[in-house]
Design a protein around this motif. Structure first.
Motif, PDB file in Angstrom:
ATOM      1  N   UNK A  82      27.896 137.339  27.770  1.00 61.36           N
ATOM      2  CA  UNK A  82      28.164 136.720  29.029  1.00 61.36           C
ATOM      3  C   UNK A  82      29.137 137.756  29.946  1.00 61.36           C
ATOM      4  N   UNK A  83      30.060 138.600  29.219  1.00 66.98           N
ATOM      5  CA  UNK A  83      30.457 139.735  29.906  1.00 66.98           C
ATOM      6  C   UNK A  83      29.472 140.730  30.432  1.00 66.98           C
ATOM      7  N   UNK A  84      28.495 140.976  29.676  1.00 66.48           N
ATOM      8  CA  UNK A  84      27.430 141.911  30.217  1.00 66.48           C
ATOM      9  C   UNK A  84      26.586 141.450  31.192  1.00 66.48           C
ATOM     10  N   UNK A  85      26.138 140.144  31.220  1.00 66.93           N
ATOM     11  CA  UNK A  85      25.638 139.354  32.464  1.00 66.93           C
ATOM     12  C   UNK A  85      26.226 139.611  33.658  1.00 66.93           C
ATOM     13  N   UNK A  86      27.706 139.267  33.545  1.00 70.16           N
ATOM     14  CA  UNK A  86      28.494 139.503  34.665  1.00 70.16           C
ATOM     15  C   UNK A  86      28.640 140.700  35.413  1.00 70.16           C
ATOM     16  N   UNK A  87      28.575 141.590  34.383  1.00 71.79           N
ATOM     17  CA  UNK A  87      28.557 143.310  34.906  1.00 71.79           C
ATOM     18  C   UNK A  87      27.274 143.461  35.636  1.00 71.79           C
ATOM     19  N   UNK A  88      26.127 142.893  35.154  1.00 74.26           N
ATOM     20  CA  UNK A  88      24.993 143.318  35.662  1.00 74.26           C
ATOM     21  C   UNK A  88      24.947 142.728  37.030  1.00 74.26           C
ATOM     22  N   UNK A  89      24.999 141.372  37.110  1.00 72.91           N
ATOM     23  CA  UNK A  89      25.530 140.697  38.347  1.00 72.91           C
ATOM     24  C   UNK A  89      26.359 141.246  39.442  1.00 72.91           C
ATOM     25  N   UNK A  90      27.347 142.058  39.026  1.00 67.35           N
ATOM     26  CA  UNK A  90      28.119 142.592  39.827  1.00 67.35           C
ATOM     27  C   UNK A  90      27.565 143.831  40.571  1.00 67.35           C
ATOM     28  N   UNK A  91      26.902 144.806  39.650  1.00 70.40           N
ATOM     29  CA  UNK A  91      26.101 145.784  40.306  1.00 70.40           C
ATOM     30  C   UNK A  91      24.928 145.373  41.177  1.00 70.40           C
ATOM     31  N   UNK A  92      24.333 144.209  40.757  1.00 67.81           N
ATOM     32  CA  UNK A  92      23.562 143.783  41.624  1.00 67.81           C
ATOM     33  C   UNK A  92      23.959 143.260  43.144  1.00 67.81           C
ATOM     34  N   UNK A  93      25.177 142.786  43.070  1.00 68.51           N
ATOM     35  CA  UNK A  93      25.751 142.339  44.239  1.00 68.51           C
ATOM     36  C   UNK A  93      26.053 143.574  45.204  1.00 68.51           C
TER      37      UNK A  93
END
Length: 424
Positions: free
Chosen positions: A49-60
């Motif tokens: 879950x933490x990794x998925x949010x980190x990925x979404x943050x870079x995408x943002x």
């Protein structure tokens, strides 16, 4: 004529290749200019879950850079792309929280996907070998939140970290402990540590022990455990038997949840518990634990309660929530990954080239505007540590991250000793 046509075709092929491949990790084809950036996070496993949010943050961050958002107060938002029209294209990889997988995925991202740089990797134990791959290949590795202090003591030339280190946090923990003794007559004398047996956990524990001993506190418990544990009964039993006044915890993801719940089962708590960049900072875990999460403390670089200190975050966070669970805000870890993307893009733009050496030199030579950072700036010392990195000590009260230290930025008095399980 036949030889002429063949020669012409070869020339066209060579021209096409020249246009399609510029600097490694970039393409210019059919009028489109692309910089490929790899993301390397734990998308499966105990920290998924933490990794998925980190990925979404870079995408943002990439979306803001690639498009025009003149109303968003972050660098590059008002223009479209960088270097006169280059856009960022992300290539995602999952390291599963495993160092060997992280190393092989870093190799794949560079060798097969042809990425220009990598952003990652959340787990310090994975960041270490993955960033070694980048350094060996003379490519850039941007690290948002991995906190092992050792990562920026390797004298790497192309490794850059945004977040504070566990060395910094350890010193803050000692400051808070001394402050509680001085201001609140807390009577805190002994310290215990529980930590995952990994690059992150071991270095956090070493820094914690060093800082606590230097301040005159006695270490009475030193408890490692295997990441992804299914049972922490013996570890918590050891803590309880030694009964430290203060605990420094380095437990990620589900391990943090298991640790808290096991302490409740054994009806034991220290007077104070302070946590490194761990499950403590994860808003999803906080929600899962409910009232059991309250009164734990830790270093925090961002939480929604910091909105008045970081007004630029809100507009970027709206885009972020469209890329992940809309009920989950930026957290201390994920927001650092967006900072990593923004800083790299600024450096490429300022360098005016995609040459890795020149971009790395530019990263070192300048101070970068960073409205998504608590300190507001990013600047790198030798080894790649952001010397402007800043966090506050918070305590969970009523499920919210309340600022308790330093006193000039506090909005709430800390609750100590921790309220026993049976009295909540």
């Amino acid at each position: 004529m036949k030889r002429f046509r063949i020669a012409k075709a070869m020339v066209l092929m060579l021209l096409t290749a020249a246009l399609a491949v510029g600097f490694a990790g970039t393409t210019v084809l059919a009028g489109e200019k692309v910089i490929k950036i790899g993301t390397l996070f734990p998308l499966t496993g105990p920290c998924a879950l933490a990794g998925q949010r980190c990925q979404a943050s870079v995408a943002t961050a990439a979306e803001v850079i690639n498009n025009q958002y003149p109303d968003i107060n972050v660098p590059l938002a008002a223009q479209k792309g960088i270097l006169d029209g280059y856009r960022i294209e992300l290539v995602h990889a999952d390291h599963q929280g495993k160092p060997d997988v992280g190393k092989s995925e870093a190799e794949r991202l560079f060798n097969q996907e042809g990425v220009y740089a990598i952003i990652g990797s959340y787990n310090s134990s994975v960041t270490k070998p993955a960033s070694f791959v980048a350094e060996r290949k003379k490519k850039i590795f941007m690290c948002g939140c991995s906190s092992s202090a050792a990562l920026t003591k390797r004298k790497f030339k192309r490794f850059f970290r945004m977040a504070p280190t566990d060395e910094t946090e350890s010193m803050e923990f000692v400051e808070v402990t001394e402050w509680l003794n001085h201001a609140g007559n807390a009577g805190l004398e002994t310290v215990g540590l529980i930590y995952e047996n990994s690059e992150f956990g071991k270095h956090a524990a070493d820094e914690g022990k060093k800082a606590a001993k230097a301040a005159g506190f006695k270490i009475v418990a030193d408890v490692p455990f295997s990441p992804g544990a299914t049972n922490l009964n013996s570890e918590v039993r050891t803590l309880k038997a030694n009964d430290p006044d203060v605990i420094y915890g380095a437990c990620l993801g589900g391990d943090y949840t298991l640790w808290v719940r096991t302490m409740k089962q054994m009806n034991w708590l220290p007077k104070v518990a302070m946590n490194y960049c761990t499950g403590y900072q994860d808003p999803v875990i906080t929600k899962q634990l409910g009232p059991d999460a309250n009164y734990f403390m830790g270093g925090t670089g961002y939480s929604p309660e910091f909105a008045e200190l970081m007004p630029a975050v809100a507009a970027v966070e709206k885009i972020y929530k469209k890329k992940t669970n809309p009920s989950v805000p930026f957290d201390s870890d994920s927001i650092q990954e967006a900072v990593a993307m923004f800083v790299l893009a600024q450096a490429i733009e300022k360098a005016g080239t995609l040459d890795h050496e020149k971009v790395a030199q530019t990263l070192y030579a300048n101070e970068w505007e960073s409205p998504l950072s608590l300190g507001g700036k990013v600047a790198f010392a030798e080894g790649g540590q952001n010397i402007k990195a800043k966090s506050l000590i918070t305590q969970l009260q009523g499920g919210a991250y309340k600022r308790v230290f330093p006193a000039d930025l506090a909005d709430t008095r800390p609750v100590f000793p921790m309220i026993p399980w049976g009295d909540r």
